[in-house]
Design an enzyme around this catalytic site. Structure first.
Site, PDB file in Angstrom:
ATOM      1  CD1 TRP A 361      37.496  42.635  58.374  1.00 22.86           C
ATOM      2  CD2 TRP A 361      37.535  40.835  59.692  1.00 22.86           C
ATOM      3  NE1 TRP A 361      36.230  42.101  58.389  1.00 22.86           N
ATOM      4  CE2 TRP A 361      36.224  40.999  59.186  1.00 22.86           C
ATOM      5  CE3 TRP A 361      37.800  39.775  60.546  1.00 22.86           C
ATOM      6  CZ2 TRP A 361      35.175  40.133  59.510  1.00 22.86           C
ATOM      7  CZ3 TRP A 361      36.750  38.905  60.879  1.00 22.86           C
ATOM      8  CH2 TRP A 361      35.460  39.090  60.358  1.00 22.86           C
ATOM      9  CG  ASP A 362      37.788  41.024  54.082  1.00 23.70           C
ATOM     10  OD1 ASP A 362      37.541  41.671  55.119  1.00 23.70           O
ATOM     11  OD2 ASP A 362      37.117  41.123  53.043  1.00 23.70           O
ATOM     12  CD  GLU A 488      31.434  45.586  57.914  1.00 26.90           C
ATOM     13  OE1 GLU A 488      30.693  45.929  56.971  1.00 26.90           O
ATOM     14  OE2 GLU A 488      32.612  45.222  57.749  1.00 26.90           O
ATOM     15  CE  LYS A 592      27.701  44.211  55.488  1.00 22.53           C
ATOM     16  NZ  LYS A 592      28.675  45.312  55.314  1.00 22.53           N
ATOM     17  CD  GLN A 593      30.388  41.077  58.397  1.00 27.19           C
ATOM     18  OE1 GLN A 593      29.847  42.080  57.927  1.00 27.19           O
ATOM     19  NE2 GLN A 593      31.672  40.826  58.226  1.00 27.19           N
TER      20      GLN A 593
END
Length: 788
Positions: A361-362, A488, A592-593
């Site tokens: 998806w980046d 994640e 995580k992000q």
């Protein structure tokens, strides 16, 4: 890396003035060249020593069986991994029979320089052989942004103070031996001996190899030709073997004399065309490149990049290191996608085998916002590739019992390759991310042909997925349960806010597109009843909110989870995924992000300013940034809620992700999305740009470190120059019809006749900056005065 004493800070290049074998793999990544079709790591010309050899063709992969201790229905059975293709970079040198080897003899000088404006990698070496014979070796390498199948090298050897006999061996090498794979799950596997020799030939100064890939059924061809300029005694001969093509040049050089070799390399591959067709395509491209010549290839490259930088450059005054890092980032984003045409853009581009060479998806969420601005045709090609994989995505949705299209979490060819479904198949938000990229491209370019040929169908099939994945509960709310959002360290959650908001946008956009193009809608089997269901789902979608805390939970119930014990987590246990089981991470409040924070950026209209400030403060305390994707988003929202110094710290982290090897895996390739994040952090963060619902807004403010920020923004056929200083901003329209924008909530029309210079309002009273988990705060940047 950039803090290494060998690296210099310069505005338009990356230069290393020596060689340190301890960081050779990282240097090979940052000095990599690519055009989105061919990728050459910055390996030494002579091939050894090396950190990680790498030559890649976008889309070329090998199939592998995914192992499961307990197979389950719907698990992908076959994986895909990038493979190291024929290496055309190798040029070996012998000086009076001694091999030119930087670990052998005496190295007096060594310099690399990656020039962002010329698009070439320069290298110069002064070396003395063990027999005390000095030579100067220089090379310039390029991967053409104009001639898609071509890479080239100019290689020169100069005798210095005595006569020397030199032998140059220019090679094509297949099935190179690779280092053992790292234990890090983010690294790709070793792929030695992946290619099967099919054909080889050599004649004069030319040689070629053709290989196949076995299980994946691809043909790969590589060919090289040379122009040699040397003394009259110079001799050229060639030979070939299944995995080696070699052109050997021998001569004797008097002091001051040079031997120059121009090497042209052509690549091609196919999974559908015959071996002769692939081979002949490569030789045709080689003839064309040789006809252009070295000087012509360099001139084409510079012309291409002159045009590119006129669109893409960001001027950032006050911090030379970040200025360099931002241009480095933009250059590598260009290289990742410029000529990818019909292929995915991998997470590490074509700079290394990390993440198995997969696309995630980046691409749509980070890389395409940049390419849509600076190389819109590359963004369109990336989305057309997604459209080409629709048959696989609809088949996958059917296998999962869903309607529409379920695009893969990670892939090279288009099939799902993630063997861990909680963080793979279950991350359905990728479908809304693709739809978001379609909308941004259409809003920015107004490309009606693209909308009709690609956009409507991508929006419709992703909307169908959401309509079948979600359901209305007894209270009439549309819920999307059991999904994984961007974070994640959480999985299989109900009503992830980011997922639901992006799905809401997707559903509305699909219904609107069907209304604009009723003929296409009919062809896709869309009727008024279906679009009504899409609109109803969008209007009733459930967005959780924790009234007691006054924040949005990342997903329903998230704020009720136990908070991770950050104080008891030693620094060496980050990233957590390498030291703790996922089941423990999933049931704790640890991020995580950016996830909820990303939702506030992408769906800025769905949150009030107070909600953004409270949410940001809450999630800062939980976010450990074990992903390279997080810092840029935290920069954007930090700037919006008034924490400019923190925003700049995060911007620097994104820009320096690979130059400082912050994730400790730059050696297996660059983090292309993080590099794109540097652009996002500048434009959406410091400049406060938002481009939602076909409107363009700016809310610029600069941290003390930055004295001036200037860039060009393209919007619906206009070219708008934005020039920001500490107290004012000037908007100048260079092309197109008058443009209405919003500046700090003030609407204005900018025309070609009149620039608009407006003051930057004083920020609201600053609240105390939020805190991060112990040891996870970003590195502070120094201001102009040296204070932190």
């Amino acid at each position: 890396m950039i803090n290494h004493p060998l690296f210099t800070v310069e505005p338009w290049c990356l230069r290393a003035t020596g060689l340190d074998l301890d960081v050779l793999a990282q240097a090979e990544s940052v000095f990599a060249l690519s055009n989105g079709h061919i990728g050459w790591r910055g390996n030494l010309d002579e091939g050894e020593p090396h950190g990680l050899p790498g030559s890649y063709l976008n889309g070329v992969h090998q199939l592998l069986t995914l192992p499961y201790a307990e197979p389950g229905y719907g698990y992908p059975e076959s994986g895909q991994t990038v493979i190291n293709v024929t290496n055309g970079k190798v040029i070996r040198l012998l000086v009076d029979d001694e091999p030119f080897d930087l670990t052998y003899g005496r190295l007096d000088a060594h310099e690399w320089c990656l020039d962002f404006r010329d698009g070439v990698l320069h290298r110069r070496t002064d070396w003395v052989s063990p027999a005390d014979c000095p030579v100067r070796v220089s090379s310039t390498r390029l991967v053409s942004l104009v001639q898609r199948s071509i890479a080239a090298i100019r290689y020169e050897v100069q005798a210095l103070d005595r006569p020397v006999r030199v032998v140059v061996q220019s090679e094509l090498v297949a099935n190179e031996e690779l280092p053992a794979p790292a234990a890090d799950p983010r690294a790709g596997p070793a792929d030695s001996a992946s290619l099967v020799g099919e054909e080889h030939a050599a004649k004069g100064a030319r040689a070629g190899l053709v290989h196949s890939t076995g299980r994946s059924g691809l043909y790969i061809a590589a060919a090289m030709d040379h122009i040699v300029d040397g003394p009259d005694s110079t001799r050229v001969e060639s030979e070939s073997f299944p995995d080696l093509g070699r052109v050997t040049v021998t001569t004797e050089l008097q002091p001051g004399q040079r031997l120059r070799l121009d090497k042209f390399v052509a690549y091609g591959w196919s999974g559908t065309r015959s071996l002769p067709a692939v081979r002949d395509q490569v030789y045709a491209a080689l003839v064309g490149a040789r006809g252009t010549g070295w000087d012509g290839l360099c001139a084409e490259q510079r012309d291409y990049l002159d045009e590119f930088w006129s669109r893409a450059d960001i001027l950032l005054e006050g911090d030379p290191e970040i200025q360099q890092a931002v241009r480095f980032s933009i250059f590598h984003v260009l290289q990742a996608g410029a000529r990818a045409e019909g292929r995915a853009i991998p997470a590490k581009g074509l700079t290394g085998p990390g993440y198995d060479g997969h696309c995630f998806w980046d691409t749509e969420s980070y890389v395409l916002p940049v390419l849509t601005q600076v190389v819109p045709e590359a963004a369109a090609h990336a989305l057309r590739w997604r459209h080409a994989t629709l048959p696989m995505a609809t088949a996958r949705a059917g296998q999962l019992g869903l309607a529409g299209a379920a695009f893969p979490w990670r892939t090279i060819h288009g099939e799902e390759c993630s063997s861990y479904w909680p963080a793979g198949t279950d991350a359905f938000h990728i479908n809304a991310d693709i739809a978001d990229a379609v909308l941004r491209y259409l809003d920015t370019t107004g490309d009606q042909a693209f909308e009709r040929e690609v956009g409507v169908e991508l929006l419709a099939e992703t909307a169908r997925l959401w309509a079948s994945l979600g359901h209305h509960d007894v209270n009439g709310r549309f819920r999307i349960d059991g999904v994984t959002g961007p974070d994640e360290y959480s999985a299989i959650a109900d009503n992830n806010v980011y997922t639901n908001l992006m799905a809401q946008q997707n559903l509305h956009a699909a219904a609107d597109a069907a209304a604009r193009h009723p003929d296409i809608a009919r062809g896709l089997g869309i009727d008024d009843e279906e679009t009504a269901r899409w609109r109803d789902a969008a209007e009733t979608i459930h967005i959780p909110y924790d009234k007691a805390l006054g924040v949005h939970p990342q997903a329903e119930g998230f704020t009720d989870h136990q908070t991770w014990d950050f104080a008891a987590t030693p620094a060496e246990h980050y990233p957590l995924l390498l030291n703790y089981p996922y089941f423990d991470l999933y049931r704790k409040q640890v991020v995580k992000q950016a996830d909820l924070v990303l939702a506030m950026h992408r769906r800025t209209d769905a949150f009030t300013p107070d909600q953004k400030a409270r949410n940001f403060d809450y999630y800062e305390r939980l976010t450990v940034r074990d992903s390279s994707l997080s810092a840029c988003t935290q920069a954007v929202i930090a700037a919006e809620v008034g924490h400019l110094s923190l925003a700049y710290d995060y911007l620097a982290e994104a820009a320096l992700m690979d130059l400082d090897d912050l994730e400790h895996n730059t050696g297996d390739g660059l983090h292309i999305a993080a590099l794109a994040g540097a652009w996002i952090a500048v434009i959406a963060g410091l400049a406060g740009m938002r481009d939602q619902n076909r409107t363009l807004t700016f809310a610029p403010r600069l941290p003390d470190t930055v004295t001036r920020l200037a860039f060009t923004f393209h919007w619906q056929g206009r070219r708008l120059a934005v020039d920001i200083t500490a107290h004012a901003v000037t908007y100048t329209l260079h092309e197109g019809e008058p443009l209405r924008i919003t500046h700090h909530d003030h609407a204005l029309d900018v025309t070609a006749e009149h620039s608009a210079t407006l003051p930057i309002p004083d920020p609201a009273v600053a609240t105390p900056p939020p805190t991060q988990p112990p040891g996870r705060a970003p590195t502070r940047r120094r201001s102009r005065t040296g204070a932190q």
